[in-house]
Design a protein around this motif. Structure first.
Motif, PDB file in Angstrom:
ATOM      1  N   ALA A  82       0.826  -1.211   0.000  1.00 14.25           N
ATOM      2  CA  ALA A  82       0.000   0.000   0.000  1.00 14.25           C
ATOM      3  C   ALA A  82       0.857   1.255   0.000  1.00 14.25           C
ATOM      4  O   ALA A  82       0.570   2.225  -0.711  1.00 14.25           O
ATOM      5  N   LEU A  83       1.939   1.258   0.764  1.00 13.13           N
ATOM      6  CA  LEU A  83       2.828   2.426   0.812  1.00 13.13           C
ATOM      7  C   LEU A  83       3.564   2.621  -0.502  1.00 13.13           C
ATOM      8  O   LEU A  83       3.788   3.747  -0.938  1.00 13.13           O
ATOM      9  N   GLU A  84       3.963   1.531  -1.139  1.00 13.57           N
ATOM     10  CA  GLU A  84       4.754   1.625  -2.364  1.00 13.57           C
ATOM     11  C   GLU A  84       3.891   1.733  -3.620  1.00 13.57           C
ATOM     12  O   GLU A  84       4.410   1.966  -4.707  1.00 13.57           O
ATOM     13  N   GLY A  85       2.565   1.545  -3.505  1.00 10.74           N
ATOM     14  CA  GLY A  85       1.714   1.528  -4.684  1.00 10.74           C
ATOM     15  C   GLY A  85       2.021   0.331  -5.559  1.00 10.74           C
ATOM     16  O   GLY A  85       2.007   0.419  -6.787  1.00 10.74           O
ATOM     17  N   ALA A  86       2.304  -0.814  -4.917  1.00  6.31           N
ATOM     18  CA  ALA A  86       2.713  -2.023  -5.626  1.00  6.31           C
ATOM     19  C   ALA A  86       1.576  -3.034  -5.673  1.00  6.31           C
ATOM     20  O   ALA A  86       0.733  -3.078  -4.782  1.00  6.31           O
ATOM     21  N   GLU A  87       1.591  -3.875  -6.701  1.00  2.36           N
ATOM     22  CA  GLU A  87       0.621  -4.957  -6.781  1.00  2.36           C
ATOM     23  C   GLU A  87       0.887  -6.026  -5.732  1.00  2.36           C
ATOM     24  O   GLU A  87      -0.043  -6.652  -5.217  1.00  2.36           O
ATOM     25  N   THR A 125      13.496   5.131   2.424  1.00  2.00           N
ATOM     26  CA  THR A 125      12.231   4.713   3.019  1.00  2.00           C
ATOM     27  C   THR A 125      11.104   4.850   1.992  1.00  2.00           C
ATOM     28  O   THR A 125      11.229   5.622   1.028  1.00  2.00           O
ATOM     29  N   PRO A 126       9.988   4.145   2.187  1.00  2.00           N
ATOM     30  CA  PRO A 126       8.859   4.294   1.268  1.00  2.00           C
ATOM     31  C   PRO A 126       8.196   5.674   1.347  1.00  2.00           C
ATOM     32  O   PRO A 126       7.384   6.010   0.492  1.00  2.00           O
TER      33      PRO A 126
END
Length: 419
Positions: free
Chosen positions: A99-104, A215-216
């Motif tokens: 969620a923090l990284e905008g990753a799948e 950091t993210p």
């Protein structure tokens, strides 16, 4: 038995699924709120009414009947099956990072080095070629220089800012992966992630950024074009100097490839460690905000001191990638590296005169940590060999904790006075 999908969902989609990112609760789109709530409200086999994520201490998961096992084997249902393949507590940590990284998807492992090595082995074919940078964590360099060649994998090493060298390497070699840190360790060099990604993708190469120092919160490598973002979660993500973990985030396709090898190699994160990562992330935004602020102020103090020869910090105009850092980072991080105006012994005197920082490896925790890389990380090499990597005897790496700035400043100044 209630089970969870093994793959994390895309960051904001995960929040929407939990009712945390609709128009009425858009406040949860901020990183601080995401770090607290993502992955935890629903969909995790939770204990009803428990605010905190439970620790699921089990090594295996049972099936009520053989028909359920067959449904799982033929992919009509999901289960963790065995502790090495996943754990409900661990999935919460993975989804929070996604969620923090905008990753799948994100996979979390037992350490940052475990994550780095498995990633490289999973994504670079035997006989393949990678590009990396001169400034990087030494154990990563050792793996690239001594272990990967046993698989026929070769590497080109370039200066973090040398895009011409990158283009030459991409043209002359069948490059599978560009792997680097940004900022780097220990000189905090910054790589132009957007430009590097454009160049690499043009030649069919993947880009992985180790963003541990950033950091993210300070840098979103995936949104800048990178394919993968890696962290030693031991550092800022855990944030309390009490847990080892590593993670890598990206597309479901790439993370699945890495996860499949991880399931073979082992190195699974203990669920108790996953709990500590989750707990640490609740205060990530507060800690990083404090560390960013204190580090920038400390860098300015050090740069203006007559007993300091040079300061390495992306937030300073004197840093070679300062303008780049301003473009792709929202904060410059909590680590400041610098050279004392003196030799090995006078630098030891400075470090030993400090009262607050611990002399230790690692960084990113609540407690300030300081070390002399020539001794802490390169003491097995002689001075000439250390200098090949730019490691001078007077180099110091200072990881700023969350102590009060004025206390840290006074301590640094009295230690400088001692030399």
């Amino acid at each position: 038995m209630k089970t969870l999908p093994l793959e994390g969902r895309r960051g904001n989609e995960s929040l929407k699924a939990e009712g945390l990112a609709d128009s009425k609760t858009s406040v949860f789109n901020s990183d601080g709120s995401v770090a607290i709530h993502a992955g935890e409200r629903f969909g995790r086999g939770r204990v009803d009414d428990a605010i905190t994520t439970p620790v699921v201490n089990t090594s295996a998961y049972f099936f009520k009947k053989t028909a359920d096992l067959l449904d799982f084997k033929e992919k009509r249902s999901v289960s963790f099956e065995y502790g090495r393949y996943g754990n409900p507590t661990t999935v919460v940590a993975e989804e929070k990072i996604s969620a923090l990284e905008g990753a799948e998807s994100t996979v979390i492992m037992a350490s940052g080095m475990c994550t780095s090595t498995i990633l490289l082995m999973a994504l670079v074919p035997a006989g393949g070629h990678i590009v990396t940078t001169t400034d990087c964590y030494r154990k990563t360099r050792i793996f690239i220089e001594t272990i990967l060649p046993k698989m026929g994998i070769t590497a080109t090493t370039i200066d973090p800012a040398d895009m011409n060298a990158l283009e030459v390497a991409l043209k002359e070699n069948n490059v599978s992966l560009f792997f680097t840190e940004s900022p780097t360790n220990p000189f905090l060099r910054c790589v132009d992630i957007k430009l590097v990604s454009e160049l690499c993708h043009r030649h069919g190469a993947l880009v992985c950024i180790d963003g541990t120092f950033a950091t993210p919160l300070n840098q979103k490598a995936l949104s800048l074009g990178a394919d993968l973002i890696l962290h030693s979660a031991t550092k800022y993500i855990g944030g309390h100097n009490d847990v080892l973990a590593g993670c890598v985030s990206g597309s479901l396709k790439l993370i699945s490839e890495i996860r499949n090898l991880h399931h073979v190699m082992g190195g699974a994160l203990n669920p108790n460690a996953a709990y500590l990562i989750i707990r640490g992330m609740k205060t990530l935004h507060l800690r990083v905000q404090q560390q960013n602020s204190t580090a920038l102020r400390m860098a300015n103090v050090l740069e203006g001191h007559p007993k300091i020869k040079h300061v390495y910090y992306p937030g300073l105009p004197s840093h070679p990638e300062h303008n780049l850092a301003k473009r792709q980072m929202t904060g410059f991080g909590g680590v400041v590296s610098f050279e004392v105006d003196g030799d090995l012994k006078s630098t030891i005197k400075f470090i030993d005169s400090l009262k607050i920082p611990y002399i230790a490896p690692s960084f990113g925790g609540c407690e300030s940590i300081i070390d002399q890389p020539a001794i802490m990380s390169y003491w097995d090499l002689n001075e000439a060999e250390r200098l090949k990597y730019g490691i001078k005897d007077n180099l110091v790496r200072f990881s700023i904790g969350i102590e009060d700035f004025e206390d840290l400043k006074a301590d640094v100044l009295q230690a400088l006075d001692a030399i």
